[in-house]
Design a protein around this motif. Structure first.
Motif, PDB file in Angstrom:
ATOM      1  N   GLU A  78      25.057   5.683  -6.836  1.00 43.30           N
ATOM      2  CA  GLU A  78      24.860   7.052  -6.358  1.00 43.30           C
ATOM      3  C   GLU A  78      23.370   7.307  -6.200  1.00 43.30           C
ATOM      4  OE1 GLU A  78      27.233  10.622  -7.465  1.00 43.30           O
ATOM      5  OE2 GLU A  78      27.757   9.360  -9.183  1.00 43.30           O
ATOM      6  N   TRP A  79      23.005   7.974  -5.097  1.00 41.50           N
ATOM      7  CA  TRP A  79      21.602   8.256  -4.806  1.00 41.50           C
ATOM      8  C   TRP A  79      21.413   9.754  -4.595  1.00 41.50           C
ATOM      9  CZ3 TRP A  79      18.386   4.230  -5.326  1.00 41.50           C
ATOM     10  CH2 TRP A  79      18.963   2.964  -5.305  1.00 41.50           C
ATOM     11  N   HIS A  80      20.254  10.241  -5.014  1.00 43.91           N
ATOM     12  CA  HIS A  80      19.900  11.613  -4.681  1.00 43.91           C
ATOM     13  C   HIS A  80      19.763  11.726  -3.163  1.00 43.91           C
ATOM     14  CE1 HIS A  80      19.337  12.996  -8.770  1.00 43.91           C
ATOM     15  NE2 HIS A  80      18.597  11.944  -9.035  1.00 43.91           N
ATOM     16  N   ASP A  81      20.161  12.863  -2.624  1.00 42.96           N
ATOM     17  CA  ASP A  81      20.071  13.071  -1.178  1.00 42.96           C
ATOM     18  C   ASP A  81      18.621  13.069  -0.698  1.00 42.96           C
ATOM     19  OD1 ASP A  81      22.792  13.227  -0.919  1.00 42.96           O
ATOM     20  OD2 ASP A  81      22.851  15.407  -1.151  1.00 42.96           O
ATOM     21  N   LYS A  82      17.702  13.327  -1.592  1.00 43.56           N
ATOM     22  CA  LYS A  82      16.294  13.428  -1.209  1.00 43.56           C
ATOM     23  C   LYS A  82      15.712  12.061  -0.817  1.00 43.56           C
ATOM     24  CE  LYS A  82      15.210  17.528  -3.946  1.00 43.56           C
ATOM     25  NZ  LYS A  82      14.374  18.099  -5.019  1.00 43.56           N
ATOM     26  N   ALA A  83      14.722  12.093   0.057  1.00 41.65           N
ATOM     27  CA  ALA A  83      13.940  10.906   0.390  1.00 41.65           C
ATOM     28  C   ALA A  83      12.763  10.826  -0.586  1.00 41.65           C
ATOM     29  CB  ALA A  83      13.428  10.995   1.821  1.00 41.65           C
ATOM     30  N   ALA A  84      12.196   9.620  -0.726  1.00 41.67           N
ATOM     31  CA  ALA A  84      11.040   9.438  -1.603  1.00 41.67           C
ATOM     32  C   ALA A  84       9.984   8.597  -0.892  1.00 41.67           C
ATOM     33  CB  ALA A  84      11.450   8.763  -2.912  1.00 41.67           C
ATOM     34  N   VAL A  85       8.734   8.967  -1.070  1.00 43.53           N
ATOM     35  CA  VAL A  85       7.605   8.267  -0.457  1.00 43.53           C
ATOM     36  C   VAL A  85       6.567   7.999  -1.536  1.00 43.53           C
ATOM     37  CG1 VAL A  85       5.703   8.427   1.199  1.00 43.53           C
ATOM     38  CG2 VAL A  85       7.978   9.273   1.828  1.00 43.53           C
ATOM     39  N   CYS A  86       6.129   6.744  -1.638  1.00 41.62           N
ATOM     40  CA  CYS A  86       5.087   6.347  -2.595  1.00 41.62           C
ATOM     41  C   CYS A  86       3.836   5.920  -1.834  1.00 41.62           C
ATOM     42  CB  CYS A  86       5.587   5.194  -3.468  1.00 41.62           C
ATOM     43  SG  CYS A  86       4.319   4.479  -4.553  1.00 41.62           S
ATOM     44  N   VAL A  91      12.246  12.512   4.868  1.00 41.49           N
ATOM     45  CA  VAL A  91      11.042  11.683   4.717  1.00 41.49           C
ATOM     46  C   VAL A  91       9.782  12.487   5.020  1.00 41.49           C
ATOM     47  CG1 VAL A  91       9.811   9.645   5.566  1.00 41.49           C
ATOM     48  CG2 VAL A  91      12.266   9.516   5.150  1.00 41.49           C
ATOM     49  N   ALA A  92       9.825  13.337   6.049  1.00 37.92           N
ATOM     50  CA  ALA A  92       8.642  14.124   6.407  1.00 37.92           C
ATOM     51  C   ALA A  92       8.196  15.021   5.250  1.00 37.92           C
ATOM     52  CB  ALA A  92       8.938  14.965   7.648  1.00 37.92           C
ATOM     53  N   THR A  93       9.148  15.636   4.572  1.00 42.19           N
ATOM     54  CA  THR A  93       8.826  16.506   3.431  1.00 42.19           C
ATOM     55  C   THR A  93       8.289  15.690   2.264  1.00 42.19           C
ATOM     56  OG1 THR A  93      10.627  17.948   4.129  1.00 42.19           O
ATOM     57  CG2 THR A  93       9.726  18.339   1.950  1.00 42.19           C
ATOM     58  N   ALA A  94       8.889  14.519   2.052  1.00 46.43           N
ATOM     59  CA  ALA A  94       8.423  13.640   0.967  1.00 46.43           C
ATOM     60  C   ALA A  94       7.011  13.127   1.245  1.00 46.43           C
ATOM     61  CB  ALA A  94       9.395  12.478   0.799  1.00 46.43           C
ATOM     62  N   ILE A  95       6.707  12.850   2.504  1.00 43.00           N
ATOM     63  CA  ILE A  95       5.355  12.421   2.872  1.00 43.00           C
ATOM     64  C   ILE A  95       4.355  13.516   2.509  1.00 43.00           C
ATOM     65  CG2 ILE A  95       3.817  11.955   4.829  1.00 43.00           C
ATOM     66  CD1 ILE A  95       6.196  10.519   6.179  1.00 43.00           C
ATOM     67  N   ARG A  96       4.664  14.744   2.900  1.00 42.05           N
ATOM     68  CA  ARG A  96       3.741  15.857   2.603  1.00 42.05           C
ATOM     69  C   ARG A  96       3.540  16.019   1.111  1.00 42.05           C
ATOM     70  NH1 ARG A  96       6.536  18.187   7.027  1.00 42.05           N
ATOM     71  NH2 ARG A  96       7.936  19.383   5.673  1.00 42.05           N
ATOM     72  N   LYS A  97       4.623  15.868   0.335  1.00 41.65           N
ATOM     73  CA  LYS A  97       4.521  16.020  -1.115  1.00 41.65           C
ATOM     74  C   LYS A  97       3.652  14.916  -1.718  1.00 41.65           C
ATOM     75  CE  LYS A  97       6.133  18.717  -3.140  1.00 41.65           C
ATOM     76  NZ  LYS A  97       7.062  19.338  -4.015  1.00 41.65           N
ATOM     77  N   ALA A  98       3.871  13.671  -1.278  1.00 34.84           N
ATOM     78  CA  ALA A  98       3.085  12.550  -1.810  1.00 34.84           C
ATOM     79  C   ALA A  98       1.600  12.732  -1.507  1.00 34.84           C
ATOM     80  CB  ALA A  98       3.597  11.233  -1.233  1.00 34.84           C
ATOM     81  N   MET A 127       0.806  -1.223   0.000  1.00 32.33           N
ATOM     82  CA  MET A 127       0.000   0.000   0.000  1.00 32.33           C
ATOM     83  C   MET A 127       0.838   1.270   0.000  1.00 32.33           C
ATOM     84  SD  MET A 127      -3.122  -0.914  -0.275  1.00 32.33           S
ATOM     85  CE  MET A 127      -3.956   0.627   0.117  1.00 32.33           C
ATOM     86  N   GLY A 128       2.155   1.112  -0.037  1.00 34.39           N
ATOM     87  CA  GLY A 128       3.030   2.277  -0.069  1.00 34.39           C
ATOM     88  C   GLY A 128       4.423   1.888   0.365  1.00 34.39           C
ATOM     89  N   ALA A 129       5.377   2.759   0.085  1.00 38.49           N
ATOM     90  CA  ALA A 129       6.772   2.467   0.437  1.00 38.49           C
ATOM     91  C   ALA A 129       7.540   3.776   0.522  1.00 38.49           C
ATOM     92  CB  ALA A 129       7.408   1.552  -0.598  1.00 38.49           C
ATOM     93  N   TYR A 130       8.671   3.717   1.218  1.00 40.70           N
ATOM     94  CA  TYR A 130       9.539   4.890   1.271  1.00 40.70           C
ATOM     95  C   TYR A 130      10.999   4.460   1.297  1.00 40.70           C
ATOM     96  CZ  TYR A 130       9.766   3.957   6.337  1.00 40.70           C
ATOM     97  OH  TYR A 130       9.945   3.367   7.561  1.00 40.70           O
ATOM     98  N   SER A 131      11.858   5.399   0.932  1.00 42.20           N
ATOM     99  CA  SER A 131      13.305   5.173   0.934  1.00 42.20           C
ATOM    100  C   SER A 131      13.976   6.513   1.199  1.00 42.20           C
ATOM    101  CB  SER A 131      13.755   4.624  -0.420  1.00 42.20           C
ATOM    102  OG  SER A 131      15.166   4.523  -0.480  1.00 42.20           O
ATOM    103  N   PRO A 132      15.020   6.540   2.053  1.00 49.92           N
ATOM    104  CA  PRO A 132      15.597   5.416   2.792  1.00 49.92           C
ATOM    105  C   PRO A 132      14.763   5.054   4.022  1.00 49.92           C
ATOM    106  CG  PRO A 132      16.754   7.449   3.339  1.00 49.92           C
ATOM    107  CD  PRO A 132      15.762   7.803   2.273  1.00 49.92           C
ATOM    108  N   ALA A 133      15.057   3.870   4.593  1.00 53.45           N
ATOM    109  CA  ALA A 133      14.368   3.390   5.783  1.00 53.45           C
ATOM    110  C   ALA A 133      15.308   3.510   6.983  1.00 53.45           C
ATOM    111  CB  ALA A 133      13.937   1.934   5.597  1.00 53.45           C
TER     112      ALA A 133
END
Length: 425
Positions: free
Chosen positions: A322-330, A391-398, A228-234
């Motif tokens: 290499e990874w973007h410094d940003k977190a991602a939330v789906c 992660v908090a910012t990515a959550i709000r964006k998602a 039902m959803g996922a995020y990175s990094p954990a």
């Protein structure tokens, strides 16, 4: 070069989104694809399990690389067929894909090679399985041995539920032939995480950490789903734990598969349960997770195509990504009633508005185009994926994206990524 992606869900949309960015790729096809994928690739009306037709298409179009998304064609042997025809393809062989196709196979592999996991027994007789449950007591975990679209695992908190699960799987055959036998496991508590590694059968290239949310409702309640959803990094996967997972689980698994005579090439998914800082394997998958692929591929900084090719050719030399410094939330938006029965054909509104939001990508999973309108056509419909500085910012964006999109009876969890805000504990 010409690339063909096999599949038509959210994972395949994410793969197409990433592959389309490669300067190496001139033409991208996806079979069967979906309306979201159609904006990036030419969709071909061939189902993912129509291996003969896929092979004919790849030959006719001189496809340079085929990338397989879902598990079913892998367990059917699509990789073997393409390789026999001299075509380059990313994914494990039929024999290696048994690591997902049979729970018993994967548990026996772990036992042989001392890979940490739950204690277990496999059963092909109903009465013996029920007797074992009564002997062990609850909580206990019942798994259909074969593929069940992520729904064949029942975490039973009492004996009656466990026995009912065995009845459903073995007698009622709710998962068809996947339930010919069952694996019954010790219950593991802790926090789940997902870990992925590219491999060519010998060398490994680990990905960033991620976490899936399997249960359908908030607070990990309700039935298991495909995710039902996922995020990175954990955060639960610390640097120290990351190294331990690589050394005690990923490397022994790849080496064990090779030693057992079926080397594993492709992407290896390891579902983990982490307690007191120690990881144990819940399950293996023979492909990218869905929805974990969405945040992982959005965060991946470099071109994925040379990595896919290296794995397919047995020439993986790269040791880090290499990874973007940003977190991602789906956040997965699902049809009302999922993972049970649901109604298809409701028009989805707000997709164009969501597309205007910066650092937001809407991946299509179960959608269809009808009379020029995008409608829901599956249980999991969209993977709304936001990027943020943390992660908090990515959550709000998602969730800003989720609130922009609607259709009749759509539902989604409201707590995706919340565990990360508690420091992964």
């Amino acid at each position: 070069m010409k690339v063909l992606v096999v599949g038509g869900g959210g994972r395949e949309h994410a793969l197409c989104w990433k592959i389309a960015q490669s300067p190496l790729v001139d033409t991208l096809y996806c079979a069967p694809g979906n309306p979201g994928i159609a904006q990036l690739a030419e969709c071909v009306h061939i189902a993912a399990d129509e291996i003969d037709a896929l092979l004919d298409f790849a030959r006719a179009e001189s496809i340079d690389l085929t990338v397989v998304g879902p598990e079913v064609p892998l367990t059917m042997g699509i990789v073997d067929r393409f390789q026999e025809a001299g075509l380059e393809i990313f994914g494990p062989s039929r024999a290696a894909a048994r690591i997902e196709g049979s729970k018993g196979f994967s548990k026996d592999l772990m036992a042989r090679h001392n890979i940490p996991t739950a204690a277990y027994r496999s059963f092909s007789e109903h009465a013996a399985a029920v007797a074992y449950i009564r002997e062990q007591g609850a909580p206990i975990v019942v798994k259909a041995d074969g593929l069940a679209a992520g729904k064949g695992v029942i975490v039973a908190m009492d004996e009656a539920t466990a026995i009912a699960a065995v009845d459903d799987i073995m007698l009622e055959q709710v998962f068809g032939s996947a339930g010919t036998s069952v694996v019954i496991e010790e219950f593991m508590d802790g926090e789940e995480a997902s870990f992925f590694a590219f491999t060519d059968g010998k060398n490994i290239l680990p990905l960033a950490s991620s976490q899936d949310h399997k249960r359908v409702f908030d607070n990990d309640e309700g039935l298991n789903t495909g995710g039902m959803g996922a995020y990175s990094p954990a955060p639960v996967v610390t640097d120290e734990l990351y190294d331990e997972i690589v050394e005690t689980i990923v490397k022994p698994t790849v080496a064990g598969m090779a030693a057992d005579g079926h080397p594993y090439a492709g992407i290896l998914y390891v579902g983990l349960m982490i307690k007191d800082g120690r990881p144990r394997v819940v399950e293996f998958n023979a492909r990218f997770g869905d929805p974990e692929a969405q945040p992982l591929l959005v965060r991946m900084k470099e071109d994925v195509v040379p990595i896919l090719q290296a794995c397919a050719r047995g020439e993986l030399k790269q040791t880090s990504l290499e990874w973007h410094d940003k977190a991602a939330v789906c956040v997965v938006m699902a049809s009302g009633g999922y993972p049970g029965s649901f109604t298809r054909g409701h028009e989805i509104k707000g997709l164009e508005e969501a597309a205007q939001i910066d650092d937001l990508v809407v991946f299509h999973a179960g959608t269809r185009l009808v009379d020029g309108k995008v409608v829901n056509n599956g249980g999991r419909v969209l993977g709304v994926t936001g990027l943020g500085s943390d992660v908090a910012t990515a959550i709000r964006k998602a969730y800003r994206g989720v609130e922009t999109i609607s259709w009749q009876d759509a539902h989604y969890r409201k707590d995706i990524g919340a565990k990360a805000l508690k420091g992964g504990r």
